[in-house]
Design an enzyme around this catalytic site. Structure first.
Site, PDB file in Angstrom:
ATOM      1  N   CYS A 113       0.822  -1.229   0.000  1.00 37.23           N
ATOM      2  CA  CYS A 113       0.000   0.000   0.000  1.00 37.23           C
ATOM      3  C   CYS A 113       0.846   1.266   0.000  1.00 37.23           C
ATOM      4  CB  CYS A 113      -0.939   0.007   1.197  1.00 37.23           C
ATOM      5  SG  CYS A 113      -1.864  -1.513   1.367  1.00 37.23           S
ATOM      6  N   HIS A 252      -3.481   6.660   2.723  1.00 36.76           N
ATOM      7  CA  HIS A 252      -3.897   5.366   2.193  1.00 36.76           C
ATOM      8  C   HIS A 252      -5.270   5.029   2.777  1.00 36.76           C
ATOM      9  CE1 HIS A 252      -4.163   1.308   1.021  1.00 36.76           C
ATOM     10  NE2 HIS A 252      -3.990   0.815   2.234  1.00 36.76           N
ATOM     11  N   ASN A 282     -10.196  -0.460  -0.185  1.00 38.68           N
ATOM     12  CA  ASN A 282      -8.729  -0.399  -0.135  1.00 38.68           C
ATOM     13  C   ASN A 282      -8.179  -0.926  -1.468  1.00 38.68           C
ATOM     14  OD1 ASN A 282      -6.013  -0.929   0.348  1.00 38.68           O
ATOM     15  ND2 ASN A 282      -6.343  -1.775   2.391  1.00 38.68           N
TER      16      ASN A 282
HETATM   17  O1  UT7 Z   1      -3.977  -1.810   3.420  1.00 36.94           O
HETATM   18  C1  UT7 Z   1      -3.139  -2.415   4.355  1.00 36.94           C
HETATM   19  C2  UT7 Z   1      -3.483  -2.018   5.686  1.00 36.94           C
HETATM   20  N1  UT7 Z   1      -4.703  -2.681   6.098  1.00 36.94           N
HETATM   21  C3  UT7 Z   1      -5.330  -2.214   7.136  1.00 36.94           C
HETATM   22  O2  UT7 Z   1      -4.917  -1.212   7.659  1.00 36.94           O
HETATM   23  C4  UT7 Z   1      -6.512  -2.964   7.683  1.00 36.94           C
HETATM   24  C5  UT7 Z   1      -6.567  -2.776   9.162  1.00 36.94           C
HETATM   25  N2  UT7 Z   1      -7.592  -3.530   9.836  1.00 36.94           N
HETATM   26  C6  UT7 Z   1      -8.907  -3.231   9.772  1.00 36.94           C
HETATM   27  O3  UT7 Z   1      -9.304  -2.363   9.024  1.00 36.94           O
HETATM   28  C7  UT7 Z   1      -9.848  -3.949  10.706  1.00 36.94           C
HETATM   29  O4  UT7 Z   1      -9.108  -4.676  11.656  1.00 36.94           O
HETATM   30  C8  UT7 Z   1     -10.850  -4.890   9.978  1.00 36.94           C
HETATM   31  C9  UT7 Z   1     -11.837  -4.063   9.190  1.00 36.94           C
HETATM   32  C10 UT7 Z   1     -10.107  -5.835   9.071  1.00 36.94           C
HETATM   33  C11 UT7 Z   1     -11.626  -5.687  11.002  1.00 36.94           C
HETATM   34  O5  UT7 Z   1     -12.312  -4.822  11.882  1.00 36.94           O
HETATM   35  P1  UT7 Z   1     -12.251  -5.053  13.455  1.00 36.94           P
HETATM   36  O6  UT7 Z   1     -13.112  -4.048  14.068  1.00 36.94           O
HETATM   37  O7  UT7 Z   1     -10.799  -5.094  13.841  1.00 36.94           O
HETATM   38  O8  UT7 Z   1     -12.963  -6.455  13.585  1.00 36.94           O
HETATM   39  P2  UT7 Z   1     -12.448  -7.768  14.323  1.00 36.94           P
HETATM   40  O9  UT7 Z   1     -11.482  -8.484  13.456  1.00 36.94           O
HETATM   41  O10 UT7 Z   1     -12.046  -7.431  15.720  1.00 36.94           O
HETATM   42  O11 UT7 Z   1     -13.786  -8.586  14.385  1.00 36.94           O
HETATM   43  C12 UT7 Z   1     -14.904  -8.138  15.195  1.00 36.94           C
HETATM   44  C13 UT7 Z   1     -16.068  -9.057  14.923  1.00 36.94           C
HETATM   45  C14 UT7 Z   1     -15.704 -10.542  15.000  1.00 36.94           C
HETATM   46  O12 UT7 Z   1     -16.806 -11.235  15.573  1.00 36.94           O
HETATM   47  P3  UT7 Z   1     -16.777 -11.650  17.127  1.00 36.94           P
HETATM   48  O13 UT7 Z   1     -15.562 -12.508  17.291  1.00 36.94           O
HETATM   49  O14 UT7 Z   1     -16.708 -10.374  17.884  1.00 36.94           O
HETATM   50  O15 UT7 Z   1     -18.064 -12.387  17.269  1.00 36.94           O
HETATM   51  C15 UT7 Z   1     -15.586 -10.941  13.557  1.00 36.94           C
HETATM   52  O16 UT7 Z   1     -15.878 -12.302  13.367  1.00 36.94           O
HETATM   53  O17 UT7 Z   1     -16.557  -8.831  13.603  1.00 36.94           O
HETATM   54  C16 UT7 Z   1     -16.648 -10.074  12.904  1.00 36.94           C
HETATM   55  N3  UT7 Z   1     -16.425  -9.826  11.501  1.00 36.94           N
HETATM   56  C17 UT7 Z   1     -17.411  -9.576  10.631  1.00 36.94           C
HETATM   57  N4  UT7 Z   1     -18.750  -9.504  10.791  1.00 36.94           N
HETATM   58  C18 UT7 Z   1     -19.485  -9.217   9.708  1.00 36.94           C
HETATM   59  C19 UT7 Z   1     -15.234  -9.777  10.834  1.00 36.94           C
HETATM   60  N5  UT7 Z   1     -15.436  -9.502   9.537  1.00 36.94           N
HETATM   61  C20 UT7 Z   1     -16.793  -9.371   9.387  1.00 36.94           C
HETATM   62  C21 UT7 Z   1     -17.616  -9.081   8.290  1.00 36.94           C
HETATM   63  N6  UT7 Z   1     -18.958  -9.011   8.510  1.00 36.94           N
HETATM   64  N7  UT7 Z   1     -17.142  -8.864   7.049  1.00 36.94           N
END
Ligand code: UT7
Length: 325
Positions: A113, A252, A282
């Site tokens: 990125c 980004h 992204n």
């Molecule tokens: O370009 C390179 C750089 N990339 C980045 O900077 C990405 C950085 N990371 C992020 O943007 C975030 O960490 C994500 C968007 C990938 C994830 O968001 P989060 O708030 O960190 O979610 P999480 O991984 O902590 O998951 C929270 C909950 C989980 O459920 P439980 O365990 O709380 O029941 C996941 O299973 O959200 C669930 N979850 C979803 N639910 C519905 C994860 N993905 C999804 C989804 N739809 N697509």
């Protein structure tokens, strides 16, 4: 030493859109989750027979025209991508042929990125040293080709697109300063594990879905905020400026919550953060490239403004560039 600046800008996005509602039909997700957790509403997806070079060539043609140049005036092409058409030849060489830039040398940069920022800094060095006059810099990605459409953690985040600029001798849109960094110890947080010399393609790498992008989102999120703020501050300081002197930050586009946290830590209002994540998701190296071209065409930047491009991504890599419009 010459003075390097941006001579022209362009971007190209495939027409086809995948909305959050479309994804609700294929994986267990919701528009509400994607919107509130990421800020993304839709992303562009290139057709099956379109490769990163096709998107990049379209953006390149627009940038060359915007610079009032012809393809034959380009003497170097640097393409930033993590979705090259193939392992080799370089996507930059394929683009060189496509646009008829027969006087140009060409190579790729892989800084995920941060690739477009790294490529601009690289182009600036060649122009400053007088080695090349018109360097075409392209950020192009067909991330839909490495996204695991069965993995709801990642498939909702990414999209396809391309942006480009021409860097050459200029007193306008001048590159004032930059900063680049890397932390290879975090490489495992964001990668495509197979397909290289470590894990060449086999039946089992395909079966185990190791040719798709993997990300430890939570970990990446925490590092992203800290490191983008640090990179921006370092580049701003090198230019002899402070965050208040910056009219627009073009970061980004990974997650709206990352962008809001970056604004808060920099101590700047959110209106100073350019955002198009809602439309495109992204796009890795193409994100800052498209955002820069759109910020300019939407007249978000006035003559005399100081603008900061800042990025973070796989590698891990991070970097920022300050440009005086
Ligand atoms: O370009 C390179 C750089 N990339 C980045 O900077 C990405 C950085 N990371 C992020 O943007 C975030 O960490 C994500 C968007 C990938 C994830 O968001 P989060 O708030 O960190 O979610 P999480 O991984 O902590 O998951 C929270 C909950 C989980 O459920 P439980 O365990 O709380 O029941 C996941 O299973 O959200 C669930 N979850 C979803 N639910 C519905 C994860 N993905 C999804 C989804 N739809 N697509």
């Amino acid at each position: 030493m010459q003075e390097a600046g941006i001579l022209g800008l362009g971007c190209y996005l495939p027409l086809k859109k995948i909305t959050n509602a479309d994804l609700e039909k294929t994986v267990e997700t919701s528009d509400e989750w994607i919107t509130t957790r990421t800020g993304i509403k839709e992303r562009r997806i290139a057709d099956k027979d379109v490769a990163a070079s096709d998107l990049g060539a379209e953006a390149a043609k627009i940038a060359i025209k915007d610079a009032a140049l012809n393809s034959e005036d380009i003497d170097l092409i640097i393409t930033a991508t993590i979705t090259p058409d193939m392992a080799f030849p370089a996507t930059a060489c394929i683009i060189q042929d496509k646009i008829g830039a027969k006087n140009a040398a060409a190579f790729d940069i892989n800084a995920a990125c941060s690739g477009f920022v790294f490529a601009i800094v690289t182009a600036q060095q060649f122009v400053n040293m007088g080695l090349y006059s018109n360097v075409l810099v392209i950020g192009t990605e067909k991330l839909s080709s490495i996204v695991d459409w069965k993995d709801r953690y990642t498939c909702v985040l990414f999209g396809d697109g391309a942006g480009a600029c021409v860097v050459g001798r200029s007193k306008d849109r001048k590159i004032l300063s930059s900063f680049m960094g890397a932390d290879g110890s975090g490489g495992h947080l964001l990668s495509v594990p197979a397909g290289g010399s470590r894990l060449p393609a086999t039946e089992s790498t395909v079966k185990d879905r190791l040719h798709f992008l993997k990300m430890e989102g939570n970990e990446v999120f925490k590092i992203a905020v800290r490191i983008m703020v640090d990179a921006a501050n370092k580049a701003i300081k090198k230019a002899g400026l402070g965050p208040d002197d910056i009219s627009l930050f073009i970061p980004h586009q990974a997650n709206i919550r990352i962008l809001m946290a970056v604004a808060k830590r920099l101590g700047v209002p959110k209106e100073k953060i350019f955002m198009n994540i809602e439309k495109y998701g992204n796009m890795s190296a193409a994100s800052t490239a498209v955002a820069l071209a759109e910020a300019s065409s939407e007249n978000r930047i006035k003559k005399g403004d100081n603008v900061v491009l800042v990025a973070f991504g796989g590698g891990l890599t991070y970097g920022a560039v300050v440009i005086k419009w």
